[in-house]
Write a protein that holds these residues in place. Structure first.
Motif, mmCIF file in Angstrom:
data_model
loop_
_atom_site.group_PDB
_atom_site.id
_atom_site.type_symbol
_atom_site.label_atom_id
_atom_site.label_comp_id
_atom_site.label_asym_id
_atom_site.label_seq_id
_atom_site.Cartn_x
_atom_site.Cartn_y
_atom_site.Cartn_z
ATOM 1 N N LYS A 93 37.863 40.412 8.141
ATOM 2 C CA LYS A 93 36.535 39.909 8.478
ATOM 3 C C LYS A 93 36.497 39.078 9.748
ATOM 4 C CE LYS A 93 33.109 39.914 4.962
ATOM 5 N NZ LYS A 93 32.395 39.318 3.871
ATOM 6 N N ARG A 94 37.476 38.173 9.877
ATOM 7 C CA ARG A 94 37.445 37.275 11.033
ATOM 8 C C ARG A 94 37.668 38.036 12.330
ATOM 9 N NH1 ARG A 94 41.616 33.094 11.504
ATOM 10 N NH2 ARG A 94 41.874 34.066 13.524
ATOM 11 N N LYS A 95 38.608 38.988 12.283
ATOM 12 C CA LYS A 95 38.901 39.779 13.482
ATOM 13 C C LYS A 95 37.709 40.648 13.893
ATOM 14 C CE LYS A 95 43.786 39.917 14.015
ATOM 15 N NZ LYS A 95 45.015 40.542 13.525
ATOM 16 N N ARG A 96 37.027 41.178 12.907
ATOM 17 C CA ARG A 96 35.840 41.992 13.200
ATOM 18 C C ARG A 96 34.781 41.150 13.895
ATOM 19 N NH1 ARG A 96 34.814 46.917 10.453
ATOM 20 N NH2 ARG A 96 32.583 46.707 10.329
ATOM 21 N N LYS A 97 34.611 39.959 13.373
ATOM 22 C CA LYS A 97 33.635 39.040 13.925
ATOM 23 C C LYS A 97 33.987 38.685 15.375
ATOM 24 C CE LYS A 97 32.225 34.316 13.094
ATOM 25 N NZ LYS A 97 31.037 33.818 12.469
ATOM 26 N N GLU A 98 35.276 38.410 15.597
ATOM 27 C CA GLU A 98 35.711 38.083 16.960
ATOM 28 C C GLU A 98 35.488 39.259 17.902
ATOM 29 O OE1 GLU A 98 39.166 34.942 15.522
ATOM 30 O OE2 GLU A 98 39.781 36.868 16.385
ATOM 31 N N LYS B 135 25.605 53.051 18.102
ATOM 32 C CA LYS B 135 26.236 54.042 19.006
ATOM 33 C C LYS B 135 27.608 53.559 19.445
ATOM 34 C CE LYS B 135 21.735 54.979 21.079
ATOM 35 N NZ LYS B 135 21.023 55.307 22.314
ATOM 36 N N PHE B 136 28.331 52.970 18.522
ATOM 37 C CA PHE B 136 29.612 52.384 18.900
ATOM 38 C C PHE B 136 30.589 53.432 19.410
ATOM 39 C CE2 PHE B 136 33.834 50.591 18.092
ATOM 40 C CZ PHE B 136 33.729 49.512 18.953
ATOM 41 N N ASP B 137 30.413 54.686 18.982
ATOM 42 C CA ASP B 137 31.278 55.765 19.486
ATOM 43 C C ASP B 137 31.124 55.966 20.990
ATOM 44 O OD1 ASP B 137 28.619 56.709 18.378
ATOM 45 O OD2 ASP B 137 29.162 58.428 19.610
ATOM 46 N N GLY C 215 39.600 50.843 18.444
ATOM 47 C CA GLY C 215 39.277 50.767 17.019
ATOM 48 C C GLY C 215 38.832 49.371 16.603
ATOM 49 N N VAL C 216 37.788 49.330 15.785
ATOM 50 C CA VAL C 216 37.326 48.047 15.253
ATOM 51 C C VAL C 216 38.254 47.652 14.101
ATOM 52 C CG1 VAL C 216 35.371 46.867 14.188
ATOM 53 C CG2 VAL C 216 34.985 48.773 15.748
ATOM 54 N N PRO C 217 38.646 46.375 14.000
ATOM 55 C CA PRO C 217 39.425 45.946 12.833
ATOM 56 C C PRO C 217 38.688 46.333 11.544
ATOM 57 C CG PRO C 217 39.229 44.155 14.424
ATOM 58 C CD PRO C 217 38.349 45.265 14.913
ATOM 59 N N ASP C 218 39.409 46.770 10.538
ATOM 60 C CA ASP C 218 38.722 47.280 9.343
ATOM 61 C C ASP C 218 38.029 46.170 8.550
ATOM 62 O OD1 ASP C 218 40.484 46.066 7.446
ATOM 63 O OD2 ASP C 218 41.933 47.682 7.772
ATOM 64 N N GLU D 249 36.048 51.346 29.962
ATOM 65 C CA GLU D 249 36.251 50.253 30.923
ATOM 66 C C GLU D 249 35.715 48.919 30.390
ATOM 67 O OE1 GLU D 249 34.520 53.059 31.746
ATOM 68 O OE2 GLU D 249 32.734 52.586 32.967
ATOM 69 N N VAL D 250 34.705 49.010 29.526
ATOM 70 C CA VAL D 250 34.164 47.781 28.921
ATOM 71 C C VAL D 250 35.210 47.161 28.000
ATOM 72 C CG1 VAL D 250 32.429 46.884 27.298
ATOM 73 C CG2 VAL D 250 31.743 48.467 29.110
ATOM 74 N N LEU D 251 35.809 48.013 27.163
ATOM 75 C CA LEU D 251 36.826 47.526 26.228
ATOM 76 C C LEU D 251 38.030 46.984 26.983
ATOM 77 C CD1 LEU D 251 36.647 50.356 23.528
ATOM 78 C CD2 LEU D 251 35.642 48.066 23.430
ATOM 79 N N VAL D 252 38.465 47.705 28.010
ATOM 80 C CA VAL D 252 39.619 47.276 28.812
ATOM 81 C C VAL D 252 39.348 45.904 29.426
ATOM 82 C CG1 VAL D 252 40.961 47.753 30.913
ATOM 83 C CG2 VAL D 252 40.465 49.600 29.290
ATOM 84 N N LYS D 253 38.188 45.781 30.010
ATOM 85 C CA LYS D 253 37.844 44.526 30.681
ATOM 86 C C LYS D 253 37.827 43.341 29.717
ATOM 87 C CE LYS D 253 35.283 42.855 34.527
ATOM 88 N NZ LYS D 253 34.510 43.258 35.700
ATOM 89 N N LEU D 254 37.424 43.598 28.489
ATOM 90 C CA LEU D 254 37.362 42.505 27.503
ATOM 91 C C LEU D 254 38.644 42.389 26.684
ATOM 92 C CD1 LEU D 254 33.690 42.957 26.248
ATOM 93 C CD2 LEU D 254 34.572 41.216 27.791
ATOM 94 N N GLY D 255 39.621 43.248 26.998
ATOM 95 C CA GLY D 255 40.887 43.207 26.266
ATOM 96 C C GLY D 255 40.750 43.617 24.808
ATOM 97 N N LEU D 256 39.846 44.564 24.544
ATOM 98 C CA LEU D 256 39.649 45.030 23.163
ATOM 99 C C LEU D 256 40.215 46.442 22.991
ATOM 100 C CD1 LEU D 256 35.896 43.964 22.732
ATOM 101 C CD2 LEU D 256 37.889 42.764 21.819
ATOM 102 N N HIS D 257 40.713 46.710 21.779
ATOM 103 C CA HIS D 257 41.162 48.061 21.460
ATOM 104 C C HIS D 257 39.957 48.910 21.111
ATOM 105 C CE1 HIS D 257 45.334 46.898 21.349
ATOM 106 N NE2 HIS D 257 44.986 45.826 20.667
#
Ligand SMILES: Nc1nc2c(ncn2[C@@H]2O[C@H](COP(=O)(O)OP(=O)(O)O)[C@@H](O)[C@H]2O)c(=O)[nH]1
Ligand SMILES: [Mg+2]
Length: 341
Positions: free
Chosen positions: A227-232, A203-205, A220-223, A210-218
């Motif tokens: 691989k490394r960025k997706r994992k991070e 259910k990633f959609d 969109g998931v890296p494509d 606010e969760v993403l903002v708090k963790l400093g994530l965009h």
């Protein structure tokens, strides 16, 4: 045949995941039909395809399907690299099995059997015994339950699930250790056992901004190529919401049983949303695309991640040592009659 477990808690999107995996397998599988096979007992096949048919009609799986979860199982078969080079006359013989197989079964962590096992530590039920045999563990994590409100029931539920999964992983390691000792005692020369973990962020959609903002994530998931960025990205979420499971996977060596590198996948289905910032009312409807004359519409979902899931397990199936595969075949009765999709 290497046993593999899919774990999820109540309403985390298990049935939806299985329906989409079925769809991806049909679509992708026909493209690689020489090297990939999907088998499932008729009942599982029916259920998985029913779920997908419903999604083509914009509906998520109905509540009536919920109890059938524990009965769902299917097999992924991958042509072994060596088998591809055998002469055709040998390839077709039954006694040369050219496919490395993973046999998946889905388990409801909030179900009675698993809950009893977590409380008592006694593997009394056949379901738990089957679970403990797994060498592959796929854990579903419901992103719609990720919240910044750490006092909310939903956050506590997430942490409870985390500790349950972590405890199952420890049990699995202990079981593998015992199995390993048993095989050694029988005079078999076996390598140290390895467990292959994968995490599906379901259910990633519906992950909250606010969760993403708090963790400093965009958003969109890296494509898939990054691989490394997706994992991070995935691990940034798990560190907060599944901390015990993550640390177990990443270095919790119990009795010499190791985890292989974890693989991460994102599952999402696009749904119709109300006005920006408003919660949609009522039952969510799935957004569809690609209306065509023959097949109708398809749900808009993270197909690429499902293909990556299938391909990831090709590597795993080929890495699992033969002695494990043989040992498991000896212990389990002949596979039930299967139907091929
Ligand atoms: N937005 C969104 N909702 C989902 C997704 N997957 C599942 N859901 C919702 O979660 C509910 C429970 O999903 P289900 O697959 O039945 O979960 P299960 O109880 O673990 O089998 C569904 O009825 C949907 O409303 C998804 O990818 N995106
Ligand atoms: Mg279900």
């Amino acid at each position: 045949m290497c046993p593999a477990a899919i774990l999820g808690d109540r309403a985390c999107g298990k049935t939806t995941f299985l329906g989409l995996l079925y769809a991806a397998q049909v679509k992708y599988g026909t493209r690689v039909s020489d090297s990939f096979r999907f088998h499932a007992p008729l009942q599982s096949l029916r259920l998985m395809s029913q779920v997908y048919e419903g999604m083509k009609d914009a509906r998520f799986p109905g509540a009536t399907l919920k109890d059938e979860m524990t009965e769902i199982g299917f097999v992924f078969g991958y042509r072994k690299p060596l088998a591809g080079r055998l002469p055709a006359s040998l390839k077709d013989k039954n006694w040369v099995n050219p496919f490395a197989k993973l046999s998946f079964a889905a388990f409801d962590v909030s179900g009675e059997d698993v809950q009893e096992f977590i409380e008592t530590g006694v593997a009394a039920s056949p379901i738990i015994q089957q679970l403990l045999k797994s060498h592959v563990v796929v854990t579903l994590v419901d992103c719609s339950k990720m919240t910044t409100e750490i006092d909310s029931p939903v956050f506590r539920q997430m942490l409870k699930y985390d500790s349950e999964v972590a405890s199952l992983l420890v049990s699995l390691q202990t079981y593998k250790k015992q199995e390993f000792s048993r095989m050694k005692a029988q005079g078999l020369s076996v390598g140290n056992p390895v467990i292959y973990p994968a995490i599906v962020l379901s259910k990633f959609d519906s992950i909250r901004d606010e969760v993403l903002v708090k963790l400093g994530l965009h958003r969109g998931v890296p494509d898939g190529k990054q691989k490394r960025k997706r994992k991070e990205y995935a691990e940034a979420l798990l560190r907060v919401f599944m901390p015990q499971t993550l640390s177990q996977i990443r270095g919790g060596k119990v009795a010499g049983v190791n985890f292989d590198q974890a693989a991460y996948f994102f599952s999402w289905v696009r749904t119709e949303t109300a006005e920006a910032g408003m919660q949609p009312i009522g039952v969510p409807r799935i957004v569809r695309k690609g209306f065509s004359a023959e097949g109708g519409a398809e749900p808009d979902f993270s197909y690429d991640d499902y293909v990556a899931f299938i391909e990831h397990f090709r590597d795993v199936a080929n890495k699992v040592p033969d002695e494990i595969v043989e040992q498991t075949t000896l212990q389990t009765p002949a596979a039930p009659a299967t139907a091929t999709a």
